[in-house]
Scaffold this motif. Sequence first.
Motif, PDB file in Angstrom:
ATOM      1  N   VAL A 296      -0.074  -3.317  -8.760  1.00 58.22           N
ATOM      2  CA  VAL A 296       0.187  -4.684  -8.318  1.00 58.22           C
ATOM      3  C   VAL A 296      -0.689  -4.969  -7.099  1.00 58.22           C
ATOM      4  O   VAL A 296      -0.615  -4.244  -6.105  1.00 58.22           O
TER       5      VAL A 296
ATOM      6  N   GLY B 271      -2.972   7.020  -3.076  1.00 58.45           N
ATOM      7  CA  GLY B 271      -3.657   6.099  -2.157  1.00 58.45           C
ATOM      8  C   GLY B 271      -5.154   6.143  -2.414  1.00 58.45           C
ATOM      9  O   GLY B 271      -5.601   6.296  -3.562  1.00 58.45           O
ATOM     10  N   ALA B 272      -5.938   6.040  -1.356  1.00 54.16           N
ATOM     11  CA  ALA B 272      -7.396   6.025  -1.521  1.00 54.16           C
ATOM     12  C   ALA B 272      -7.910   7.342  -2.101  1.00 54.16           C
ATOM     13  O   ALA B 272      -8.976   7.373  -2.723  1.00 54.16           O
TER      14      ALA B 272
ATOM     15  N   THR C 146      -4.707  11.041   8.463  1.00 54.03           N
ATOM     16  CA  THR C 146      -3.458  11.408   7.799  1.00 54.03           C
ATOM     17  C   THR C 146      -2.392  11.788   8.817  1.00 54.03           C
ATOM     18  O   THR C 146      -1.213  11.579   8.583  1.00 54.03           O
TER      19      THR C 146
ATOM     20  N   ARG D 133     -11.550   9.098  -4.622  1.00 56.97           N
ATOM     21  CA  ARG D 133     -12.661   9.856  -4.003  1.00 56.97           C
ATOM     22  C   ARG D 133     -13.364  10.709  -5.045  1.00 56.97           C
ATOM     23  O   ARG D 133     -12.837  10.995  -6.098  1.00 56.97           O
TER      24      ARG D 133
ATOM     25  N   VAL E 182      -1.600  -7.288  -3.961  1.00 57.52           N
ATOM     26  CA  VAL E 182      -1.149  -8.390  -3.120  1.00 57.52           C
ATOM     27  C   VAL E 182      -2.367  -9.270  -2.864  1.00 57.52           C
ATOM     28  O   VAL E 182      -3.356  -8.823  -2.267  1.00 57.52           O
TER      29      VAL E 182
ATOM     30  N   GLY F 193      -0.417   4.518   0.218  1.00 54.38           N
ATOM     31  CA  GLY F 193      -1.161   5.692   0.673  1.00 54.38           C
ATOM     32  C   GLY F 193      -0.281   6.434   1.663  1.00 54.38           C
ATOM     33  O   GLY F 193       0.937   6.194   1.753  1.00 54.38           O
ATOM     34  N   GLN F 194      -0.908   7.318   2.403  1.00 58.29           N
ATOM     35  CA  GLN F 194      -0.180   8.105   3.408  1.00 58.29           C
ATOM     36  C   GLN F 194       0.671   7.211   4.316  1.00 58.29           C
ATOM     37  O   GLN F 194       1.837   7.497   4.588  1.00 58.29           O
ATOM     38  N   ALA F 195       0.082   6.114   4.791  1.00 59.79           N
ATOM     39  CA  ALA F 195       0.759   5.285   5.790  1.00 59.79           C
ATOM     40  C   ALA F 195       1.970   4.571   5.190  1.00 59.79           C
ATOM     41  O   ALA F 195       3.064   4.615   5.757  1.00 59.79           O
TER      42      ALA F 195
ATOM     43  N   HIS G 199     -11.682  16.721   5.885  1.00 62.83           N
ATOM     44  CA  HIS G 199     -11.014  17.060   7.142  1.00 62.83           C
ATOM     45  C   HIS G 199      -9.625  17.536   6.760  1.00 62.83           C
ATOM     46  O   HIS G 199      -9.188  17.342   5.636  1.00 62.83           O
ATOM     47  N   ARG G 200      -8.877  18.025   7.710  1.00 67.53           N
ATOM     48  CA  ARG G 200      -7.520  18.466   7.372  1.00 67.53           C
ATOM     49  C   ARG G 200      -6.701  17.279   6.839  1.00 67.53           C
ATOM     50  O   ARG G 200      -6.676  16.223   7.454  1.00 67.53           O
TER      51      ARG G 200
ATOM     52  N   GLY H 281       0.821  -1.213   0.000  1.00 70.72           N
ATOM     53  CA  GLY H 281       0.000   0.000   0.000  1.00 70.72           C
ATOM     54  C   GLY H 281       0.849   1.254   0.000  1.00 70.72           C
ATOM     55  O   GLY H 281       1.747   1.405   0.819  1.00 70.72           O
TER      56      GLY H 281
ATOM     57  N   ASP I 213       1.544  -1.393  -4.813  1.00 73.35           N
ATOM     58  CA  ASP I 213       0.234  -0.736  -4.687  1.00 73.35           C
ATOM     59  C   ASP I 213      -0.657  -1.137  -5.852  1.00 73.35           C
ATOM     60  O   ASP I 213      -0.214  -1.156  -7.000  1.00 73.35           O
ATOM     61  N   ARG I 214      -1.913  -1.399  -5.526  1.00 73.52           N
ATOM     62  CA  ARG I 214      -2.795  -1.895  -6.584  1.00 73.52           C
ATOM     63  C   ARG I 214      -3.435  -0.754  -7.375  1.00 73.52           C
ATOM     64  O   ARG I 214      -3.994  -0.973  -8.450  1.00 73.52           O
TER      65      ARG I 214
HETATM   66  C1  LIG Z   1     -14.401   9.089   2.502  1.00 72.87           C
HETATM   67  C2  LIG Z   1     -13.193   9.268   3.379  1.00 72.87           C
HETATM   68  C3  LIG Z   1     -12.726  10.548   3.645  1.00 72.87           C
HETATM   69  C4  LIG Z   1     -11.603  10.734   4.467  1.00 72.87           C
HETATM   70  N1  LIG Z   1     -11.198  12.002   4.691  1.00 72.87           N
HETATM   71  C5  LIG Z   1     -10.100  12.199   5.469  1.00 72.87           C
HETATM   72  C6  LIG Z   1      -9.628  13.529   5.697  1.00 72.87           C
HETATM   73  O1  LIG Z   1     -10.198  14.495   5.200  1.00 72.87           O
HETATM   74  N2  LIG Z   1      -8.520  13.710   6.479  1.00 72.87           N
HETATM   75  C7  LIG Z   1      -7.864  12.616   7.037  1.00 72.87           C
HETATM   76  O2  LIG Z   1      -6.892  12.826   7.760  1.00 72.87           O
HETATM   77  N3  LIG Z   1      -8.292  11.364   6.817  1.00 72.87           N
HETATM   78  C8  LIG Z   1      -9.382  11.133   6.065  1.00 72.87           C
HETATM   79  N4  LIG Z   1      -9.818   9.865   5.852  1.00 72.87           N
HETATM   80  C9  LIG Z   1      -9.099   8.765   6.470  1.00 72.87           C
HETATM   81  C10 LIG Z   1      -8.165   8.169   5.420  1.00 72.87           C
HETATM   82  O3  LIG Z   1      -8.304   6.806   5.578  1.00 72.87           O
HETATM   83  C11 LIG Z   1      -6.732   8.682   5.541  1.00 72.87           C
HETATM   84  O4  LIG Z   1      -6.695  10.014   5.278  1.00 72.87           O
HETATM   85  C12 LIG Z   1      -5.713   8.113   4.564  1.00 72.87           C
HETATM   86  O5  LIG Z   1      -6.234   7.973   3.256  1.00 72.87           O
HETATM   87  C13 LIG Z   1      -5.276   6.819   5.087  1.00 72.87           C
HETATM   88  O6  LIG Z   1      -4.093   6.482   4.459  1.00 72.87           O
HETATM   89  P1  LIG Z   1      -3.683   4.995   4.344  1.00 72.87           P
HETATM   90  O7  LIG Z   1      -2.341   5.024   3.733  1.00 72.87           O
HETATM   91  O8  LIG Z   1      -3.853   4.300   5.632  1.00 72.87           O
HETATM   92  O9  LIG Z   1      -4.750   4.320   3.371  1.00 72.87           O
HETATM   93  P2  LIG Z   1      -5.106   4.556   1.842  1.00 72.87           P
HETATM   94  O10 LIG Z   1      -4.977   5.967   1.431  1.00 72.87           O
HETATM   95  O11 LIG Z   1      -6.402   3.873   1.639  1.00 72.87           O
HETATM   96  O12 LIG Z   1      -3.974   3.739   1.055  1.00 72.87           O
HETATM   97  C14 LIG Z   1      -3.967   2.351   1.008  1.00 72.87           C
HETATM   98  C15 LIG Z   1      -3.279   1.928  -0.262  1.00 72.87           C
HETATM   99  O13 LIG Z   1      -3.168   0.513  -0.239  1.00 72.87           O
HETATM  100  C16 LIG Z   1      -3.432   0.007  -1.535  1.00 72.87           C
HETATM  101  N5  LIG Z   1      -3.893  -1.380  -1.367  1.00 72.87           N
HETATM  102  C17 LIG Z   1      -4.974  -1.815  -0.663  1.00 72.87           C
HETATM  103  N6  LIG Z   1      -5.065  -3.157  -0.706  1.00 72.87           N
HETATM  104  C18 LIG Z   1      -4.016  -3.583  -1.469  1.00 72.87           C
HETATM  105  C19 LIG Z   1      -3.561  -4.865  -1.876  1.00 72.87           C
HETATM  106  N7  LIG Z   1      -4.181  -5.996  -1.501  1.00 72.87           N
HETATM  107  N8  LIG Z   1      -2.465  -4.925  -2.673  1.00 72.87           N
HETATM  108  C20 LIG Z   1      -1.798  -3.798  -3.048  1.00 72.87           C
HETATM  109  N9  LIG Z   1      -2.197  -2.561  -2.665  1.00 72.87           N
HETATM  110  C21 LIG Z   1      -3.272  -2.456  -1.889  1.00 72.87           C
HETATM  111  C22 LIG Z   1      -4.466   0.922  -2.130  1.00 72.87           C
HETATM  112  O14 LIG Z   1      -4.397   0.911  -3.534  1.00 72.87           O
HETATM  113  C23 LIG Z   1      -4.055   2.276  -1.522  1.00 72.87           C
HETATM  114  O15 LIG Z   1      -3.223   2.996  -2.400  1.00 72.87           O
HETATM  115  C24 LIG Z   1     -10.935   9.633   5.059  1.00 72.87           C
HETATM  116  C25 LIG Z   1     -11.402   8.347   4.769  1.00 72.87           C
HETATM  117  C26 LIG Z   1     -12.522   8.165   3.956  1.00 72.87           C
HETATM  118  C27 LIG Z   1     -13.002   6.758   3.678  1.00 72.87           C
END
Ligand SMILES: Cc1cc2nc3c(=O)[nH]c(=O)nc-3n(C[C@H](O)[C@H](O)[C@H](O)COP(=O)(O)OP(=O)(O)OC[C@H]3O[C@@H](n4cnc5c(N)ncnc54)[C@H](O)[C@@H]3O)c2cc1C
Length: 361
Positions: free
Chosen positions: A109, A47-48, A343, A52, A111, A15-17, A62-63, A13, A40-41
């Motif tokens: 890709v 990321g997510a 985030t 959106r 997983v 995304g931010q994390a 949100h911020r 993944g 990352d898929r």
């Molecule tokens: C509608 C919505 C609005 C939000 N708004 C905010 C906001 O305004 N501010 C805030 O701080 N947070 C917000 N959030 C929380 C949000 O989850 C985080 O901001 C941030 O996107 C989390 O980052 P992440 O890296 O954990 O996850 P993600 O951004 O979801 O990244 C996960 C990544 O993993 C990849 N992935 C997943 N499964 C697989 C797999 N099996 N194989 C390969 N790749 C994979 C995906 O493609 C993606 O790129 C919001 C959440 C939602 C659902």
Amino acid sequence: MSGNVSVPIVIIGAGQAGLSVAYYLRRFDLVAGRDFIIFDRGPDTGGAWQHRWQALQLGSAHRVNDLPGMKELGLSFDTADRNLPARDVVADYYREYEQHFELKVVRPVTVTSVLSTPPHLVVETSSAIFGDQKTDADLIVNATGTWGAPFVPHYPGAGTFAGTQVHTANYVSSEAFAGQRVVVVGGGTSAIGFLLELEGVASTLTWVSRRPIDFSHTDELAEVTAVAAVMKQDRAARAGRALPSIVSGTGVPVTRRIAAGIDRGILVARPMFASIEPTGVRWSDGTFTGADVIVWASGFRPELRHLGPLKLREKAGGVSVGSGASGTDSRVFFAGYGPQASTIGANRAGRSIARQLMAKL
Ligand SMILES: Cc1cc2nc3c(=O)[nH]c(=O)nc-3n(C[C@H](O)[C@H](O)[C@H](O)COP(=O)(O)OP(=O)(O)OC[C@H]3O[C@@H](n4cnc5c(N)ncnc54)[C@H](O)[C@@H]3O)c2cc1C
């Protein structure tokens, strides 16, 4: 020898994390592609956020916190144009970030599963471009977020509904529902965002929520409740319980836009309907409201299906995670899970997880 590609760390993944963990690994002089690989898929960066809906602007989310080290590139979400779609800004900034810090994300890709063949973990992947592959890893960081696991609560009759049902994850724009009778389900900011977008577009709008909406009016209160909500998530994660909903802990901060919506009478939620019928929803007092569309802004669950073979799931319903480390398998880390799922939380997790990974290499 298995014949698989072998690498010390696989991050699942970007995304931010995941990016945050990778950034801190780079600070420890690890090299992407040699010391760690990020899969990352998604087709693109962000990321997510890349998925959106168009109308979600940076100013109405949100911020969104900056990634660690983003200042070095002269970028900050705080100074970005708040009227632009959040998905475009985040995708653009993350693209520059990945390039600048040479994170070499391998995409698209997926997983599909992670297996344990001690001492290794085998990461199985599938991709239209790279085909099916296996990678041996000493350690994995799961940073897959929640976007791929939308949650829809069960209500009797849902399968009989003749109209359209759409979840936040598939919502594209309000225009698709012009002139239609829309019911929005959910108690968080996504539901509120949809209601405000659909006002004046849908012919009727009904808002329902499983619990009363807890509008929080002061920043100070919001901060205190946010800390309490994170602690609640942390307790559940450490105990291996299913995670509680974030919004049940934080309430909904009342921005000027939301306050105006409350004043106009748009943001007044009813308790949940009792059942769904082909042409609408039935309330517990027996009355009926016709509907053409049900928008489920009912949240997401952590996406962990691919970790199934590792048998991390506890009887309590969740996975056991403390400070980003699995309580069950010391080779597995979770970034952005539970208390880290925002985030800002995801950023903090990056540093702590990178340190723990370095200690194990
Ligand atoms: C509608 C919505 C609005 C939000 N708004 C905010 C906001 O305004 N501010 C805030 O701080 N947070 C917000 N959030 C929380 C949000 O989850 C985080 O901001 C941030 O996107 C989390 O980052 P992440 O890296 O954990 O996850 P993600 O951004 O979801 O990244 C996960 C990544 O993993 C990849 N992935 C997943 N499964 C697989 C797999 N099996 N194989 C390969 N790749 C994979 C995906 O493609 C993606 O790129 C919001 C959440 C939602 C659902």
